[in-house]
Design a protein around this motif. Structure first.
Motif: not given
Length: 201
Positions: A27, A89, A92-94, A96-99, A112, A185, A187
């Motif tokens: 990251w 873990y 994970r959502d943050a 993904n948002a930063s991608s 994010a 998709r 992980y």
């Protein structure tokens, strides 16, 4: 089944990423010469040396506003530094948002919902909630065959560890459960460990 990559695989989705798994996620936080902050996950990432400690990540596509590369590589070319934030873990959502493929002037930390902390040895931000972060100075960028394939190598000059992840003198990954990238998709998350003693030990 056997196939030559240049001839195609004939499957609905490319199996290459599913073969080379699991992969740690780098990251990468960086800061441009203009002071703009960027944060993006890269699944072509790993440690490559102990002494001095060194890491690499590969960027394999380009953005229209970055002249043949992506924000992370462009920023690192300008400033010579970057930070690797470990993805737990819980983050994970943050991650993904930063991608998201955002314009270069958008701060992914803010997008994010992440708190940014300053690095100690380099002029760069880091993810405050990450269980570990590696402050890096650029050693080289290698251009690979392909339209926009670049590998960034850096020497680790500072290490942040969350004290809650230290257990009897070891950095216990089960306390934060690192995320790993698989194919498509998918992980995975590290929760279970086992040990093996090498023959020469």
């Amino acid at each position: 089944m056997f196939y030559h990559p240049e001839d195609g695989h004939g499957l609905p989705h490319n199996p290459f990423n599913a073969i080379v798994t699991p992969r740690p996620i780098g990251w990468i936080s960086s800061r441009g010469a203009d002071g703009g902050n960027n944060l993006a996950p890269y699944s072509f990432f790993n440690a490559v040396a102990y002494e001095p400690p060194q890491v690499m990540f590969a960027s394999t596509s380009a953005k229209a506003d970055r002249d043949g590369t992506k924000d992370s590589v462009a920023n690192i070319e300008e400033t010579g530094v970057f930070c690797v934030n470990v993805v737990s873990y819980a983050l994970r959502d943050a991650m993904n948002a930063s991608s998201a493929p955002l314009p270069k002037d958008i701060n992914e930390f803010e997008h994010a919902g992440l708190e940014m902390a300053d690095c100690e040895t380099i002029s760069c931000g880091r993810v405050a909630a990450a269980p570990a972060a590696l402050e890096c100075k650029l050693t080289q960028i290698v251009t690979l065959p392909g339209a926009a394939n670049k590998v960034v190598f850096g020497e680790v000059v500072g290490v942040h560890l969350d004290d809650s992840c230290l257990n009897d003198g070891t950095f216990d990954v089960t306390r934060f459960q690192p995320l790993a990238r698989l194919g498509y998709r998918d992980y995975s998350v590290v929760r279970d460990l086992f040990s093996l003693t090498r023959p020469d030990q």
